[in-house]
Motif scaffolding. Structure first.
Motif, PDB file in Angstrom:
ATOM      1  N   PRO A  55      28.915  15.519  47.503  1.00 52.61           N
ATOM      2  CA  PRO A  55      29.223  16.669  46.651  1.00 52.61           C
ATOM      3  C   PRO A  55      30.524  16.430  45.888  1.00 52.61           C
ATOM      4  O   PRO A  55      31.352  15.602  46.293  1.00 52.61           O
ATOM      5  CB  PRO A  55      29.363  17.830  47.643  1.00 52.61           C
ATOM      6  CG  PRO A  55      29.403  17.242  48.988  1.00 52.61           C
ATOM      7  CD  PRO A  55      28.933  15.841  48.932  1.00 52.61           C
ATOM      8  N   ILE A  56      30.704  17.152  44.798  1.00 46.89           N
ATOM      9  CA  ILE A  56      31.958  17.059  44.037  1.00 46.89           C
ATOM     10  C   ILE A  56      33.095  17.581  44.909  1.00 46.89           C
ATOM     11  O   ILE A  56      33.014  18.685  45.459  1.00 46.89           O
ATOM     12  CB  ILE A  56      31.867  17.872  42.740  1.00 46.89           C
ATOM     13  CG1 ILE A  56      30.700  17.380  41.879  1.00 46.89           C
ATOM     14  CG2 ILE A  56      33.177  17.785  41.952  1.00 46.89           C
ATOM     15  CD1 ILE A  56      30.424  18.261  40.673  1.00 46.89           C
ATOM     16  N   LEU A  57      34.156  16.803  45.031  1.00 46.22           N
ATOM     17  CA  LEU A  57      35.335  17.202  45.796  1.00 46.22           C
ATOM     18  C   LEU A  57      36.509  17.385  44.839  1.00 46.22           C
ATOM     19  O   LEU A  57      36.710  16.588  43.914  1.00 46.22           O
ATOM     20  CB  LEU A  57      35.686  16.146  46.855  1.00 46.22           C
ATOM     21  CG  LEU A  57      34.608  15.845  47.897  1.00 46.22           C
ATOM     22  CD1 LEU A  57      35.082  14.745  48.848  1.00 46.22           C
ATOM     23  CD2 LEU A  57      34.244  17.099  48.683  1.00 46.22           C
ATOM     24  N   TRP A  58      37.297  18.423  45.086  1.00 48.73           N
ATOM     25  CA  TRP A  58      38.421  18.774  44.218  1.00 48.73           C
ATOM     26  C   TRP A  58      39.721  18.675  45.001  1.00 48.73           C
ATOM     27  O   TRP A  58      39.812  19.155  46.131  1.00 48.73           O
ATOM     28  CB  TRP A  58      38.231  20.186  43.676  1.00 48.73           C
ATOM     29  CG  TRP A  58      36.952  20.356  42.914  1.00 48.73           C
ATOM     30  CD1 TRP A  58      35.725  20.691  43.423  1.00 48.73           C
ATOM     31  CD2 TRP A  58      36.757  20.168  41.511  1.00 48.73           C
ATOM     32  NE1 TRP A  58      34.784  20.736  42.430  1.00 48.73           N
ATOM     33  CE2 TRP A  58      35.387  20.416  41.234  1.00 48.73           C
ATOM     34  CE3 TRP A  58      37.599  19.834  40.447  1.00 48.73           C
ATOM     35  CZ2 TRP A  58      34.861  20.337  39.951  1.00 48.73           C
ATOM     36  CZ3 TRP A  58      37.072  19.756  39.168  1.00 48.73           C
ATOM     37  CH2 TRP A  58      35.716  20.006  38.933  1.00 48.73           C
ATOM     38  N   TRP A  59      40.751  18.084  44.384  1.00 46.69           N
ATOM     39  CA  TRP A  59      41.979  17.713  45.082  1.00 46.69           C
ATOM     40  C   TRP A  59      43.227  18.209  44.360  1.00 46.69           C
ATOM     41  O   TRP A  59      43.254  18.307  43.131  1.00 46.69           O
ATOM     42  CB  TRP A  59      42.076  16.196  45.206  1.00 46.69           C
ATOM     43  CG  TRP A  59      40.907  15.538  45.872  1.00 46.69           C
ATOM     44  CD1 TRP A  59      39.665  15.303  45.319  1.00 46.69           C
ATOM     45  CD2 TRP A  59      40.848  15.047  47.207  1.00 46.69           C
ATOM     46  NE1 TRP A  59      38.854  14.689  46.235  1.00 46.69           N
ATOM     47  CE2 TRP A  59      39.543  14.504  47.399  1.00 46.69           C
ATOM     48  CE3 TRP A  59      41.768  14.980  48.253  1.00 46.69           C
ATOM     49  CZ2 TRP A  59      39.157  13.927  48.604  1.00 46.69           C
ATOM     50  CZ3 TRP A  59      41.387  14.409  49.446  1.00 46.69           C
ATOM     51  CH2 TRP A  59      40.087  13.887  49.624  1.00 46.69           C
ATOM     52  N   SER A  60      44.266  18.463  45.161  1.00 53.56           N
ATOM     53  CA  SER A  60      45.606  18.722  44.636  1.00 53.56           C
ATOM     54  C   SER A  60      46.605  18.275  45.699  1.00 53.56           C
ATOM     55  O   SER A  60      47.077  19.071  46.521  1.00 53.56           O
ATOM     56  CB  SER A  60      45.802  20.209  44.311  1.00 53.56           C
ATOM     57  OG  SER A  60      47.068  20.420  43.692  1.00 53.56           O
TER      58      SER A  60
END
Length: 241
Positions: A55-60
């Motif tokens: 799945p698309i993973l989002w990071w900061s």
């Protein structure tokens, strides 16, 4: 803190401050790569990164790796090379070829899938994503692409098919971007290569504060117009066959 599942029906993101500590910076999963969602992410200091099939993973992440263009570190050997450079550097000449080069020229594999390429090409068409190309003769030998946020450039990836090609791209772009009013390049996560070129880590909160200020900062109105931004003294076009 917990991982947030994004909805396809809303482009809203949780606060970057809610990101996990392990793995560092993982904030959310799901959603899509629509231009509106991608730009919402970059405006909030969030970026996608994931493996093909996942799945698309989002990071900061915290800390955040950044490069101040005026503090780019150039070694003595690179300085000598650049003074007799065989390269020409252009801006926004062939975005699709650059992102393809970044996807293809990696022995360890890549996260730049066909869907990712299509999404960033669309961002480029909308004027949000840009490429820097390095040429030897008429051959594309290196480049960088990323997303602009006013006076901040979010670097996504680079590639090199000749020694010093990607370093030349970043060196020339740092000088060019600074002269256009740019102040910061986002490198996302530190690595030995970017660190050797002057990248440093800053707290996420500091990065987010800088992003909020810089994304509203105007650049020269000709900043992203396709153009030649460097021609080395030893650059020669290939002879016409």
């Amino acid at each position: 803190m917990r991982l947030v599942q994004l909805s396809r029906h809303s482009i809203a993101f949780p606060s970057p401050e809610a990101a996990l500590r392990e793995p560092n910076g993982l904030l959310a999963l799901g959603g899509d790569l629509s231009p509106s969602r991608l730009m919402m992410a970059y405006q909030r200091g969030i970026f996608p990164w994931y493996s093909p099939g996942d799945p698309i993973l989002w990071w900061s992440p915290d800390p955040r790796a950044v490069l101040y263009p005026t503090l780019f570190h150039i070694s003595k050997s690179m300085r000598r090379f650049h003074q007799r450079s065989p390269f020409r550097v252009t801006l926004n000449y062939c975005f699709e070829q650059v992102i393809t080069g970044c996807a293809d020229d990696r022995d360890e594999g890549t996260w730049i899938t066909p869907d990712v390429k299509s999404a960033w090409i669309r961002l480029h068409e909308l004027g949000h994503a840009h490429s820097i190309e390095v040429w030897q003769g008429e051959q594309l030998v290196g480049g960088i692409y990323g997303v602009t946020q006013g006076g901040l450039f979010c670097g996504e990836s680079m590639f090199s098919r000749q020694e010093n090609a990607s370093k030349t791209a970043l060196l020339v772009f740092c000088d060019y971007f600074s002269r256009q009013g740019g102040e910061l390049i986002d490198c996302q996560v530190i690595n030995p290569h970017t660190q050797s070129l002057g990248a440093v880590e800053i707290p996420r909160r500091t990065y987010l504060d800088k992003l909020e200020r810089l994304r509203k900062q105007p650049l020269s109105h000709l900043c992203w117009v396709p153009q030649v931004i460097f021609s080395g003294p030893c650059w020669k076009p290939s002879p016409v066959e």
